[in-house]
Write a protein that holds these residues in place. Structure first.
Motif, PDB file in Angstrom:
ATOM      1  N   SER A   1     -13.439 -25.480   4.600  1.00 64.72           N
ATOM      2  CA  SER A   1     -13.330 -24.168   5.216  1.00 64.72           C
ATOM      3  C   SER A   1     -14.617 -23.748   5.939  1.00 64.72           C
ATOM      4  O   SER A   1     -14.655 -22.703   6.572  1.00 64.72           O
ATOM      5  N   HIS A   2     -15.663 -24.564   5.853  1.00 62.89           N
ATOM      6  CA  HIS A   2     -16.919 -24.228   6.534  1.00 62.89           C
ATOM      7  C   HIS A   2     -16.797 -24.521   8.031  1.00 62.89           C
ATOM      8  O   HIS A   2     -16.005 -25.374   8.421  1.00 62.89           O
TER       9      HIS A   2
ATOM     10  N   ASP B   1     -16.882 -28.079   8.946  1.00 67.68           N
ATOM     11  CA  ASP B   1     -15.679 -28.824   8.540  1.00 67.68           C
ATOM     12  C   ASP B   1     -14.567 -28.629   9.568  1.00 67.68           C
ATOM     13  O   ASP B   1     -13.832 -29.556   9.890  1.00 67.68           O
ATOM     14  N   VAL B   2     -14.457 -27.385  10.049  1.00 68.12           N
ATOM     15  CA  VAL B   2     -13.443 -27.069  11.050  1.00 68.12           C
ATOM     16  C   VAL B   2     -13.729 -27.857  12.339  1.00 68.12           C
ATOM     17  O   VAL B   2     -12.818 -28.417  12.954  1.00 68.12           O
TER      18      VAL B   2
ATOM     19  N   GLU C   1      -5.956 -27.382   4.005  1.00 66.36           N
ATOM     20  CA  GLU C   1      -7.329 -26.876   3.938  1.00 66.36           C
ATOM     21  C   GLU C   1      -7.757 -26.754   2.484  1.00 66.36           C
ATOM     22  O   GLU C   1      -7.030 -26.208   1.649  1.00 66.36           O
TER      23      GLU C   1
ATOM     24  N   ALA D   1     -10.208 -24.823   0.523  1.00 64.17           N
ATOM     25  CA  ALA D   1     -11.102 -23.677   0.691  1.00 64.17           C
ATOM     26  C   ALA D   1     -12.250 -23.744  -0.313  1.00 64.17           C
ATOM     27  O   ALA D   1     -12.046 -24.055  -1.491  1.00 64.17           O
ATOM     28  N   ASP D   2     -13.474 -23.495   0.182  1.00 65.55           N
ATOM     29  CA  ASP D   2     -14.640 -23.470  -0.705  1.00 65.55           C
ATOM     30  C   ASP D   2     -14.733 -22.089  -1.338  1.00 65.55           C
ATOM     31  O   ASP D   2     -14.973 -21.094  -0.667  1.00 65.55           O
ATOM     32  N   THR D   3     -14.526 -22.049  -2.641  1.00 68.05           N
ATOM     33  CA  THR D   3     -14.584 -20.762  -3.330  1.00 68.05           C
ATOM     34  C   THR D   3     -15.933 -20.559  -4.007  1.00 68.05           C
ATOM     35  O   THR D   3     -16.093 -19.670  -4.837  1.00 68.05           O
TER      36      THR D   3
ATOM     37  N   ASP E   1     -15.058 -33.008   5.553  1.00 61.05           N
ATOM     38  CA  ASP E   1     -15.803 -32.184   4.597  1.00 61.05           C
ATOM     39  C   ASP E   1     -17.293 -32.387   4.796  1.00 61.05           C
ATOM     40  O   ASP E   1     -17.976 -32.967   3.959  1.00 61.05           O
TER      41      ASP E   1
END
Lengths: 322, 395
Positions: free
Chosen positions: B174-175, B178-179, B201, B203-205, B239
């Protein structure tokens, strides 16, 4: 005359072919394959230490020198019994070396330490260590033994070193990653192959200072320029023909020694690396690392007459003297 | 052996007495902008303190050895600062008469410094992979030694096509980086005929890099996360932030290889590479640094060798002259990749083979056989001349 008699007459008329032993290092096979130059049959295979690459033989044919790269030593074998006689100190990761025309000393390129190591093959002592450019590789000695040359792969130079004082007298820039150097028999020219540059530099030695007079380029229809990577070089004694192994181009280039123009490309095995003449210069043997064979080239006819399977990933080759 | 040592000293003295034809001083700066990148998942990947700097030390040493024979003296001045001090550190290097600077910096900082520097300065981008720096945001005074993301993703997708593994399950983080990487993979898939059958995706939580018994949780989460995906040949992880990709191998729902940011990775350097003289190069580095060589070390070494080679051949220390020589047909550099590296004259990007590594072995090297190009097979990797939106190089 009956056909059989004609054949017999032809056989009698041909000069007697001397059988010489041909020694091929198998880099991955950790062995040396021995061929007979009369029949081109494999007559022996013997273990030669870890990762054998550079190979040469004494002028009297009594000692065979093999650079065992992963053993950090030069192994000396008896060319008759194939027994190991002793080892020589070489420094780390020896790859290529050249023997003085008299048979002593041995000049070894020591890649990891940016040194050329000079070893007395009789006393087995290091005589000198000469600091050269980054990643020394190719070694050549002038026919009169007065001077030797080292090529450094990352510095991209040929270093000319006085064989008496061990001082560098000249440094000549050549193209990327110089792999191999070879003097003409008259000592007037030096050929230096540049693997990544894809060229062979011709250095004139008749003037006050050595100077690059020509860079020989190569072009082969259907072969990507990136795969033309010159490595081994051999020159006939009369200087009329220069043969250059072109690596993954799978060809040996034939060059006219008078004009330095490429006159032919001979198709050999895959990734051709090093070359050696038979003593009469009737044949040239080339090693092909990726097809595990050697190709035999008829020097006069400039044709490949056959290929012979050897060990895994053949690298270097030397032929015993008469 | 004191005799030998004295002898070597004599030879050394003689060597430097014999060589020098010209007296040239080449001042090079290395500016590292410290970044707050998250820590990698595996402790084996933790960055060493001298990452990149050790490569610079070897490059400086190599240049200096060659320079010794030619009468060329190289100096290297290094600065490592946070982003807000980048300009001040850069100006300080300039004030010392340094006109050639190798940058380990993010794209924004690099562009700001390039704009402040002007045409009399030559910058070498050693680490930033952003596509825009080679296209719309290109600058005439910047040469890119680091490959673009597209070069890396093209290298991997070429191999997947050679393997006949065209169906890709793309999992991206999600950074922003990364996108951007996922976008590069979509472009590479379209370019070479692979198909992204599904995207997910991760997602980095936030949270810590590792926790005690974290393994148990990963083993339950990743299979669930990857189940019921469309039929695919490989799992492709995008990633760059190193948040999840390392968890994928062996945990995916379907038994499929993982490629991209884990498993088989496209890289500029691999400490396992031995071919093309790389073994000796690795050993020289390891002796100097006391550890194995990483991508950033290789890229910074490469930047210094680009400078060294341009200086040796052009016999000049003038940044504009070196830039012109590097972009000319005459420039070529051997760099342990089996072929010469050259620059793309339309955007200043260094052409280079890309290694595909599983972390223990060099599995393959791209460009793959059969990907042909009218100029160089290396130009099948990344943006090519007809597509570039860079205009600063006169294109």
């Amino acid at each position: 005359m009956k056909p059989a008699l004609i054949l017999a007459a032809l056989l009698l008329a041909a000069p007697p072919a001397l059988a010489n032993k041909v020694f091929v290092t198998n880099e991955r096979g950790n062995s040396v394959t021995v061929l007979d130059s009369a029949t081109w049959e494999v007559i022996a295979t013997f273990p030669a230490g870890n990762r054998p690459r550079g190979i040469t033989i004494s002028p009297d044919g009594k000692e065979l020198y093999v650079a065992a790269s992963d053993d950090d030593t030069v192994r000396v074998f008896d060319p008759e019994t194939y027994r190991e006689l002793h080892t020589l100190p070489s420094g780390a990761d020896p790859e290529l070396f050249v023997l003085h025309p008299s048979g002593n000393p041995l000049y070894i390129a020591n890649e990891n330490d940016n040194l050329v190591t000079v070893v007395d093959v009789k006393t087995r002592q290091v005589l000198a260590e000469v600091p050269v450019g980054v990643e020394p590789e190719g070694m050549a000695i002038a026919p009169d033994g007065q001077m030797f040359v080292n090529t450094s792969e990352t510095t991209n130079m040929a270093h000319f070193i006085d064989a008496t004082s061990y001082q560098i007298t000249d440094n000549v820039l050549v193209d990327q990653r110089p792999r191999y150097a070879q003097f003409t028999a008259d000592g007037n020219k030096l050929y230096v192959s540049s693997e990544i540059g894809g060229t062979v530099s011709v250095i004139d030695l008749t003037a006050e200072k050595p100077v690059v007079t020509r860079k020989i380029g190569f072009a082969i229809p259907g072969v990507l320029p990136e795969w033309i990577q010159p490595v081994g070089v051999r020159i006939t004694r009369d200087g009329s023909r220069v043969f250059v192994a072109l690596g993954p181009a799978n060809r040996v280039a034939v060059i006219d020694g008078a004009t330095d123009a490429v006159i032919d490309y001979l198709l050999v095995g895959q990734r051709v690396w090093q070359l050696a003449f038979t003593p009469d210069e009737a044949f040239l043997i080339s090693t092909s690392g990726n097809s595990n064979d050697v190709s035999i080239i008829d020097v006069q006819a400039q044709t490949v007459i056959r290929s012979v399977q050897v060990g895994e990933q053949p690298w270097g080759v030397v032929v015993a003297p008469d | 052996m004191p005799g030998l040592r004295a002898f070597i000293a004599v030879v050394l003295a003689a060597l430097f007495a014999a060589g020098p034809a010209l007296a040239l001083e080449v001042k090079v700066g290395l500016l590292q902008i410290e970044s707050a990148a998250p820590l990698p998942l595996s402790r084996l990947d933790l960055p060493p303190a001298d990452l990149g700097l050790a490569g610079a030390a070897l490059g400086q040493q190599d240049n200096q050895t060659t320079g010794g024979f030619l009468g060329i003296d190289y100096s290297l001045q290094t600065a490592s600062v946070p982003p807000d001090q980048a300009q001040a550190a850069f100006d300080a290097l300039r004030a010392e008469g340094i006109g050639i600077v190798v940058l380990m910096a993010d794209a924004a900082t690099l562009t700001t410094l390039a704009d402040s520097a002007g045409p009399q300065v030559l910058l070498l981008n050693a680490t930033a992979r952003d596509e825009a720096l080679r296209n719309a945001d290109c600058r005439a005074n910047v040469l890119h030694v680091a490959p673009s993301r597209a070069m890396l993703t093209d290298a991997l997708v070429q191999f997947l096509m050679w393997k006949q593994w065209p169906k890709l399950l793309l999992i991206h983080g999600s950074h922003p980086e990364d996108v951007a990487l996922a976008e590069a993979y979509r472009a590479s898939a379209a370019k070479f005929g692979a198909s992204i059958v599904e995207e997910r995706e991760f997602a980095d939580t936030g949270g810590a890099r590792q926790a005690d018994t974290g393994i148990a949780l990963v083993q339950r989460q990743i299979p669930v996360f990857t189940q019921r995906a469309a039929a695919h040949d490989v799992v492709l992880a995008a990633d760059e932030a190193e948040v999840f990709a390392a968890y994928l191998p062996y945990h995916t729902w379907d038994a499929r290889p993982v490629v991209g940011s884990a498993g088989l990775r496209p890289v500029t350097w691999d400490a396992a590479l031995e071919a093309w003289g790389a073994a000796q190069f690795q050993e020289r580095f390891e002796k100097l640094a006391g550890r194995s060589m990483r991508e950033a070390d290789y890229q910074v070494w490469l930047a210094l060798r680009v400078i060294g080679e341009a200086v040796t051949r052009s016999q000049s220390a003038d940044p504009a002259t070196l830039r012109a020589y590097a972009l000319s047909d005459g420039f070529e550099l051997a760099a342990f990749k089996g072929q010469k590296l050259t620059f793309r004259p339309w955007n200043g990007q260094l052409r280079q083979p890309i290694l595909l590594s599983d972390g223990r072995m060099t599995v393959s090297v791209s460009p793959q056989d059969g990907y042909l190009h009218q100029v160089s097979p290396l130009d099948t990797l990344g943006t090519d001349a007809p597509e570039t939106t860079c205009t600063a190089f006169g294109g």
